[in-house]
Design a protein around this motif. Structure first.
Motif, short mmCIF file in Angstrom:
data_model
loop_
_atom_site.label_atom_id
_atom_site.label_comp_id
_atom_site.label_asym_id
_atom_site.label_seq_id
_atom_site.Cartn_x
_atom_site.Cartn_y
_atom_site.Cartn_z
N ALA A 87 -22.81 -18.76 -28.82
CA ALA A 87 -21.37 -19.02 -28.91
C ALA A 87 -20.88 -19.03 -30.35
N VAL A 88 -21.68 -19.60 -31.25
CA VAL A 88 -21.24 -19.65 -32.65
C VAL A 88 -21.57 -18.35 -33.40
N GLN A 89 -22.57 -17.62 -32.91
CA GLN A 89 -22.98 -16.38 -33.59
C GLN A 89 -22.09 -15.20 -33.21
N PHE A 90 -21.48 -15.28 -32.01
CA PHE A 90 -20.63 -14.20 -31.53
C PHE A 90 -19.25 -14.74 -31.17
N PRO A 91 -18.51 -15.19 -32.16
CA PRO A 91 -17.18 -15.77 -31.89
C PRO A 91 -16.26 -14.74 -31.25
N GLY A 92 -15.46 -15.23 -30.33
CA GLY A 92 -14.50 -14.36 -29.66
C GLY A 92 -15.03 -13.68 -28.42
N ARG A 93 -16.34 -13.77 -28.16
CA ARG A 93 -16.91 -13.09 -26.99
C ARG A 93 -17.19 -14.03 -25.83
N ILE A 94 -17.03 -15.33 -26.04
CA ILE A 94 -17.34 -16.31 -25.00
C ILE A 94 -16.05 -16.92 -24.48
N GLY A 95 -15.82 -16.77 -23.16
CA GLY A 95 -14.62 -17.32 -22.55
C GLY A 95 -14.72 -18.80 -22.25
N HIS A 96 -15.76 -19.19 -21.52
CA HIS A 96 -16.05 -20.58 -21.20
C HIS A 96 -17.51 -20.86 -21.53
N LEU A 97 -17.81 -22.11 -21.84
CA LEU A 97 -19.17 -22.52 -22.18
C LEU A 97 -19.54 -23.73 -21.34
N VAL A 98 -20.69 -23.64 -20.65
CA VAL A 98 -21.21 -24.74 -19.85
C VAL A 98 -22.59 -25.10 -20.39
N LEU A 99 -22.75 -26.33 -20.83
CA LEU A 99 -24.01 -26.80 -21.41
C LEU A 99 -24.57 -27.90 -20.52
N MET A 100 -25.82 -27.72 -20.08
CA MET A 100 -26.42 -28.66 -19.13
C MET A 100 -27.73 -29.22 -19.67
N ALA A 101 -27.83 -30.55 -19.68
CA ALA A 101 -29.09 -31.24 -20.04
C ALA A 101 -29.64 -30.73 -21.37
N THR A 102 -28.76 -30.62 -22.36
CA THR A 102 -29.18 -30.03 -23.62
C THR A 102 -28.77 -30.91 -24.80
N THR A 103 -29.00 -30.42 -25.99
CA THR A 103 -28.88 -31.22 -27.20
C THR A 103 -28.39 -30.37 -28.37
N PRO A 104 -27.76 -30.97 -29.36
CA PRO A 104 -27.43 -30.21 -30.57
C PRO A 104 -28.56 -30.17 -31.58
N SER A 105 -29.68 -30.82 -31.27
CA SER A 105 -30.82 -30.83 -32.19
C SER A 105 -32.10 -31.04 -31.40
N VAL A 106 -32.94 -30.00 -31.32
CA VAL A 106 -34.12 -30.09 -30.45
C VAL A 106 -35.17 -31.07 -30.96
N ASN A 107 -35.09 -31.44 -32.22
CA ASN A 107 -36.05 -32.40 -32.77
C ASN A 107 -35.48 -33.81 -32.87
N ALA A 108 -34.36 -34.04 -32.22
CA ALA A 108 -33.72 -35.35 -32.30
C ALA A 108 -34.57 -36.42 -31.62
N PRO A 109 -34.52 -37.66 -32.12
CA PRO A 109 -35.24 -38.76 -31.46
C PRO A 109 -34.73 -38.96 -30.04
N GLY A 110 -35.61 -39.38 -29.16
CA GLY A 110 -35.21 -39.70 -27.80
C GLY A 110 -35.48 -38.61 -26.79
N ILE A 111 -35.84 -37.41 -27.25
CA ILE A 111 -36.17 -36.34 -26.30
C ILE A 111 -37.61 -36.55 -25.84
N GLY A 112 -37.80 -36.71 -24.54
CA GLY A 112 -39.12 -37.04 -24.01
C GLY A 112 -39.60 -36.03 -23.00
N TRP A 113 -40.35 -35.03 -23.46
CA TRP A 113 -40.76 -33.95 -22.56
C TRP A 113 -41.71 -34.44 -21.46
N ALA A 114 -42.42 -35.52 -21.69
CA ALA A 114 -43.32 -36.02 -20.65
C ALA A 114 -42.56 -36.42 -19.39
#
Length: 250
Positions: A114-141
């Motif tokens: 979405a940020v790399q191709f501005p103007g090409r995305i009409g709607h954005l749906v984000l599910m169960a995700t994060t703005p930082s994959v190394n953020a504290p609190g993410i528990g893959w187990a």
């Protein structure tokens, strides 16, 4: 007969030295197509119960390298490279504008696109995700929770190299500095109310960075898009049916 729910059209696309398996439900349907990006190690078949229920538009997704029907990549890749690869496939399909949905790892890639191709995305749906994959609190187990076991989903379907390259692509990745630029993209953030992998606070972090974003909690844990597919499909459809009204540039 295809083993993938909804019997999508399946093709192999050769892009930038990669071979990627692509599935398209209702290919060529009128309206803006929806691209769905799956979680780490998950393939087209895992996404099918959700995507086959999103009606009235073309919906497509793909297996990342080393996942499902896509062979391993010969070399590691980064988030920006994979974003460009995905959009090259969209170009081949004649899709200048897309609606975009991403789950977990795929939600991070959706933010990158979405940020790399501005103007090409009409709607954005984000599910169960994060703005930082190394953020504290993410528990893959926590993937091994009761919801996942009850779902019957067999995750992951990736090769060891495929998993390693997917993880490496997002190592150290963050979208925090980029997300404010999406203020003109209608954004819906769905988080599982019992998600022990990516807790709801990560969705709140995204909502705080995208002006006008909607944040909602859904029943279930990390795999709620698949364990509650009918409810999630209905919510996504209702959101996508809203006009994408972009604000005038300042």
């Amino acid at each position: 007969m295809s083993r993938i729910g909804g019997n999508p059209d399946i093709t192999l696309e050769h892009v930038y030295g990669l071979t990627l398996r692509v599935a398209r439900w209702r290919a060529g349907a009128a309206g803006t197509p929806l691209l769905f990006l799956n979680g780490i190690g998950a393939d087209i078949a895992a996404a099918a119960p959700l995507l086959a229920q999103i009606h009235g538009r073309e919906v497509w997704t793909l297996d990342m390298p080393g996942v499902g029907g896509s062979p391993d990549a010969l070399m590691p890749y980064g988030a920006a490279t994979m974003a460009a690869t995905v959009m090259e496939i969209a170009d081949r399909f004649g899709q200048a504008t897309l609606d975009l949905a991403g789950f977990s790892w795929g939600g991070a890639l959706a933010q990158q696109i979405a940020v790399q191709f501005p103007g090409r995305i009409g709607h954005l749906v984000l599910m169960a995700t994060t703005p930082s994959v190394n953020a504290p609190g993410i528990g893959w187990a926590a993937l091994l929770d009761d919801d996942m076991l009850a779902s019957g989903l067999k995750l992951p379907t990736a090769t060891p190299l495929g998993l390693a390259y997917q993880a490496a692509a997002m190592a150290g990745w963050t979208s925090a500095a980029m997300l404010p630029s999406l203020k003109n993209v209608p954004t819906l953030i769905l988080m599982g109310e019992r998600d022990g992998v990516v807790p709801t606070c990560h969705g709140q972090s995204i909502a705080d960075l995208i002006d006008g974003a909607y944040l909602e909690t859904m029943p279930g844990s990390h795999l709620f898009p698949f364990t509650h597919a009918a409810k999630v499909a209905a919510r996504i459809t209702a959101f996508l049916d809203q006009p994408a009204m972009r604000q005038a540039a300042a």
